[in-house]
Design a protein around this motif. Structure first.
Motif, PDB file in Angstrom:
ATOM      1  N   VAL A   4     -45.979 -10.618  59.266  1.00  0.00           N
ATOM      2  CA  VAL A   4     -45.548  -9.295  58.817  1.00  0.00           C
ATOM      3  C   VAL A   4     -45.649  -9.247  57.298  1.00  0.00           C
ATOM      4  O   VAL A   4     -45.081 -10.084  56.609  1.00  0.00           O
ATOM      5  CB  VAL A   4     -44.101  -8.996  59.272  1.00  0.00           C
ATOM      6  N   ASP A   5     -46.401  -8.277  56.788  1.00  0.00           N
ATOM      7  CA  ASP A   5     -46.529  -8.113  55.338  1.00  0.00           C
ATOM      8  C   ASP A   5     -45.369  -7.307  54.756  1.00  0.00           C
ATOM      9  O   ASP A   5     -44.820  -7.655  53.724  1.00  0.00           O
ATOM     10  CB  ASP A   5     -47.843  -7.415  54.983  1.00  0.00           C
ATOM     11  N   ASN A   6     -45.044  -6.185  55.398  1.00  0.00           N
ATOM     12  CA  ASN A   6     -44.007  -5.291  54.893  1.00  0.00           C
ATOM     13  C   ASN A   6     -43.250  -4.661  56.043  1.00  0.00           C
ATOM     14  O   ASN A   6     -43.784  -4.507  57.139  1.00  0.00           O
ATOM     15  CB  ASN A   6     -44.612  -4.141  54.072  1.00  0.00           C
ATOM     16  N   LYS A   7     -42.009  -4.261  55.746  1.00  0.00           N
ATOM     17  CA  LYS A   7     -41.230  -3.438  56.674  1.00  0.00           C
ATOM     18  C   LYS A   7     -41.159  -2.038  56.083  1.00  0.00           C
ATOM     19  O   LYS A   7     -41.053  -1.865  54.872  1.00  0.00           O
ATOM     20  CB  LYS A   7     -39.828  -4.012  56.861  1.00  0.00           C
ATOM     21  N   ARG A   8     -41.209  -1.030  56.940  1.00  0.00           N
ATOM     22  CA  ARG A   8     -41.257   0.355  56.496  1.00  0.00           C
ATOM     23  C   ARG A   8     -39.958   1.065  56.875  1.00  0.00           C
ATOM     24  O   ARG A   8     -39.502   0.984  58.007  1.00  0.00           O
ATOM     25  CB  ARG A   8     -42.465   1.027  57.148  1.00  0.00           C
ATOM     26  N   TYR A   9     -39.384   1.781  55.902  1.00  0.00           N
ATOM     27  CA  TYR A   9     -38.145   2.522  56.104  1.00  0.00           C
ATOM     28  C   TYR A   9     -38.348   3.974  55.680  1.00  0.00           C
ATOM     29  O   TYR A   9     -39.085   4.265  54.740  1.00  0.00           O
ATOM     30  CB  TYR A   9     -37.001   1.917  55.285  1.00  0.00           C
ATOM     31  N   GLY A  10     -37.675   4.884  56.358  1.00  0.00           N
ATOM     32  CA  GLY A  10     -37.723   6.291  56.013  1.00  0.00           C
ATOM     33  C   GLY A  10     -36.494   6.700  55.220  1.00  0.00           C
ATOM     34  O   GLY A  10     -35.374   6.318  55.552  1.00  0.00           O
ATOM     35  N   LEU A  11     -36.723   7.455  54.163  1.00  0.00           N
ATOM     36  CA  LEU A  11     -35.641   7.986  53.338  1.00  0.00           C
ATOM     37  C   LEU A  11     -35.875   9.475  53.154  1.00  0.00           C
ATOM     38  O   LEU A  11     -37.010   9.916  52.968  1.00  0.00           O
ATOM     39  CB  LEU A  11     -35.620   7.311  51.961  1.00  0.00           C
ATOM     40  N   SER A  12     -34.804  10.257  53.212  1.00  0.00           N
ATOM     41  CA  SER A  12     -34.936  11.680  52.896  1.00  0.00           C
ATOM     42  C   SER A  12     -34.819  11.828  51.384  1.00  0.00           C
ATOM     43  O   SER A  12     -34.018  11.154  50.754  1.00  0.00           O
ATOM     44  CB  SER A  12     -33.867  12.504  53.613  1.00  0.00           C
ATOM     45  N   SER A  13     -35.632  12.709  50.817  1.00  0.00           N
ATOM     46  CA  SER A  13     -35.668  12.888  49.369  1.00  0.00           C
ATOM     47  C   SER A  13     -35.496  14.353  49.024  1.00  0.00           C
ATOM     48  O   SER A  13     -36.254  15.200  49.513  1.00  0.00           O
ATOM     49  CB  SER A  13     -37.006  12.381  48.821  1.00  0.00           C
ATOM     50  N   ALA A  70     -36.925  -8.530  53.847  1.00  0.00           N
ATOM     51  CA  ALA A  70     -35.817  -7.582  53.677  1.00  0.00           C
ATOM     52  C   ALA A  70     -35.292  -7.134  55.038  1.00  0.00           C
ATOM     53  O   ALA A  70     -36.046  -6.943  55.973  1.00  0.00           O
ATOM     54  CB  ALA A  70     -36.271  -6.376  52.876  1.00  0.00           C
ATOM     55  N   ASP A  71     -33.992  -6.988  55.115  1.00  0.00           N
ATOM     56  CA  ASP A  71     -33.332  -6.485  56.316  1.00  0.00           C
ATOM     57  C   ASP A  71     -32.311  -5.455  55.861  1.00  0.00           C
ATOM     58  O   ASP A  71     -31.269  -5.802  55.326  1.00  0.00           O
ATOM     59  CB  ASP A  71     -32.645  -7.617  57.058  1.00  0.00           C
ATOM     60  N   VAL A  72     -32.597  -4.195  56.068  1.00  0.00           N
ATOM     61  CA  VAL A  72     -31.755  -3.121  55.555  1.00  0.00           C
ATOM     62  C   VAL A  72     -31.227  -2.291  56.714  1.00  0.00           C
ATOM     63  O   VAL A  72     -31.985  -1.914  57.603  1.00  0.00           O
ATOM     64  CB  VAL A  72     -32.563  -2.223  54.588  1.00  0.00           C
ATOM     65  N   GLU A  73     -29.949  -2.007  56.689  1.00  0.00           N
ATOM     66  CA  GLU A  73     -29.353  -1.146  57.712  1.00  0.00           C
ATOM     67  C   GLU A  73     -28.151  -0.428  57.118  1.00  0.00           C
ATOM     68  O   GLU A  73     -27.245  -1.054  56.573  1.00  0.00           O
ATOM     69  CB  GLU A  73     -28.925  -1.959  58.932  1.00  0.00           C
ATOM     70  N   PHE A  74     -28.170   0.893  57.186  1.00  0.00           N
ATOM     71  CA  PHE A  74     -27.073   1.727  56.722  1.00  0.00           C
ATOM     72  C   PHE A  74     -26.847   2.824  57.752  1.00  0.00           C
ATOM     73  O   PHE A  74     -27.761   3.169  58.499  1.00  0.00           O
ATOM     74  CB  PHE A  74     -27.414   2.397  55.376  1.00  0.00           C
ATOM     75  N   PRO A  75     -25.669   3.427  57.775  1.00  0.00           N
ATOM     76  CA  PRO A  75     -25.478   4.608  58.622  1.00  0.00           C
ATOM     77  C   PRO A  75     -26.421   5.726  58.168  1.00  0.00           C
ATOM     78  O   PRO A  75     -26.808   5.797  57.000  1.00  0.00           O
ATOM     79  CB  PRO A  75     -24.018   4.998  58.385  1.00  0.00           C
ATOM     80  N   PHE A  76     -26.775   6.597  59.104  1.00  0.00           N
ATOM     81  CA  PHE A  76     -27.683   7.705  58.814  1.00  0.00           C
ATOM     82  C   PHE A  76     -27.177   8.532  57.643  1.00  0.00           C
ATOM     83  O   PHE A  76     -25.994   8.846  57.538  1.00  0.00           O
ATOM     84  CB  PHE A  76     -27.833   8.600  60.055  1.00  0.00           C
ATOM     85  N   ASP A  77     -28.076   8.879  56.728  1.00  0.00           N
ATOM     86  CA  ASP A  77     -27.851   9.725  55.549  1.00  0.00           C
ATOM     87  C   ASP A  77     -26.945   9.096  54.496  1.00  0.00           C
ATOM     88  O   ASP A  77     -26.406   9.796  53.643  1.00  0.00           O
ATOM     89  CB  ASP A  77     -27.340  11.109  55.943  1.00  0.00           C
ATOM     90  N   THR A  78     -26.775   7.770  54.533  1.00  0.00           N
ATOM     91  CA  THR A  78     -26.075   7.093  53.448  1.00  0.00           C
ATOM     92  C   THR A  78     -26.901   7.258  52.182  1.00  0.00           C
ATOM     93  O   THR A  78     -28.118   7.068  52.204  1.00  0.00           O
ATOM     94  CB  THR A  78     -25.911   5.588  53.752  1.00  0.00           C
ATOM     95  N   GLU A  79     -26.263   7.611  51.078  1.00  0.00           N
ATOM     96  CA  GLU A  79     -27.006   7.749  49.825  1.00  0.00           C
ATOM     97  C   GLU A  79     -27.400   6.369  49.325  1.00  0.00           C
ATOM     98  O   GLU A  79     -26.566   5.471  49.195  1.00  0.00           O
ATOM     99  CB  GLU A  79     -26.180   8.476  48.766  1.00  0.00           C
ATOM    100  N   VAL A  80     -28.700   6.194  49.069  1.00  0.00           N
ATOM    101  CA  VAL A  80     -29.235   4.901  48.673  1.00  0.00           C
ATOM    102  C   VAL A  80     -30.110   5.051  47.435  1.00  0.00           C
ATOM    103  O   VAL A  80     -30.441   6.159  47.019  1.00  0.00           O
ATOM    104  CB  VAL A  80     -30.061   4.255  49.814  1.00  0.00           C
ATOM    105  N   GLU A  81     -30.469   3.909  46.851  1.00  0.00           N
ATOM    106  CA  GLU A  81     -31.422   3.901  45.753  1.00  0.00           C
ATOM    107  C   GLU A  81     -32.380   2.740  45.935  1.00  0.00           C
ATOM    108  O   GLU A  81     -32.085   1.771  46.643  1.00  0.00           O
ATOM    109  CB  GLU A  81     -30.733   3.854  44.400  1.00  0.00           C
ATOM    110  N   LEU A  82     -33.532   2.856  45.303  1.00  0.00           N
ATOM    111  CA  LEU A  82     -34.561   1.834  45.399  1.00  0.00           C
ATOM    112  C   LEU A  82     -34.436   0.843  44.258  1.00  0.00           C
ATOM    113  O   LEU A  82     -34.154   1.218  43.124  1.00  0.00           O
ATOM    114  CB  LEU A  82     -35.947   2.481  45.361  1.00  0.00           C
ATOM    115  N   VAL A  83     -34.670  -0.431  44.554  1.00  0.00           N
ATOM    116  CA  VAL A  83     -34.662  -1.483  43.544  1.00  0.00           C
ATOM    117  C   VAL A  83     -36.111  -1.758  43.160  1.00  0.00           C
ATOM    118  O   VAL A  83     -36.929  -2.106  44.006  1.00  0.00           O
ATOM    119  CB  VAL A  83     -34.001  -2.761  44.089  1.00  0.00           C
TER     120      VAL A  83
END
Length: 122
Positions: A37-46, A61-74
């Motif tokens: 696996v090269d990359n994992k793909r995640y959807g974010l609303s913008s 990377a292993d990312v999991e948050f509740p739906f519509d949690t406000e996040v930022e990119l590193v």
């Protein structure tokens, strides 16, 4: 066209606005070795992009948050390339980041208690 990463600066707030976590959207596998696996793909609303932004994270990377949690990119970066179609061209934009983290709000909570009449006289 090729972007020079040294000169390209992404202003996260202007580029993406508020980002809300949508969820995991699959993985991109290595074309030579399908087991890797090269990359994992995640959807974010913008808010700024008025829709969904697909973000590629490292395979570890292993990312999991509740739906519509406000996040930022590193450390986000953007790759853009053009692909020729029959009589035109499509521009494909890919967003990569080291991680996705939750936005922490450091502002103290507001006291919403009603003000008593006696306290207003003091």
């Amino acid at each position: 066209m090729k972007f020079n990463e040294e000169n390209m600066v992404i202003e996260k707030t202007k580029t993406f606005g508020r980002l809300g976590f949508i969820g995991y959207d699959g993985e991109k596998r290595n074309s030579q070795n399908n087991d890797v696996v090269d990359n994992k793909r995640y959807g974010l609303s913008s808010d700024a992009q008025e829709g969904t932004v697909m973000v590629y994270l490292p395979a570890t990377a292993d990312v999991e948050f509740p739906f519509d949690t406000e996040v930022e990119l590193v450390n986000p970066t953007i790759n853009a390339f053009a692909t020729a179609t029959y009589n035109s061209m499509d521009v494909v934009i890919q967003v990569f980041a080291d991680n996705i983290i939750a936005v922490t709000n450091n502002t103290p909570p507001i006291n919403n208690k009603p003000v008593e009449k006696d306290a207003m006289k003091k």
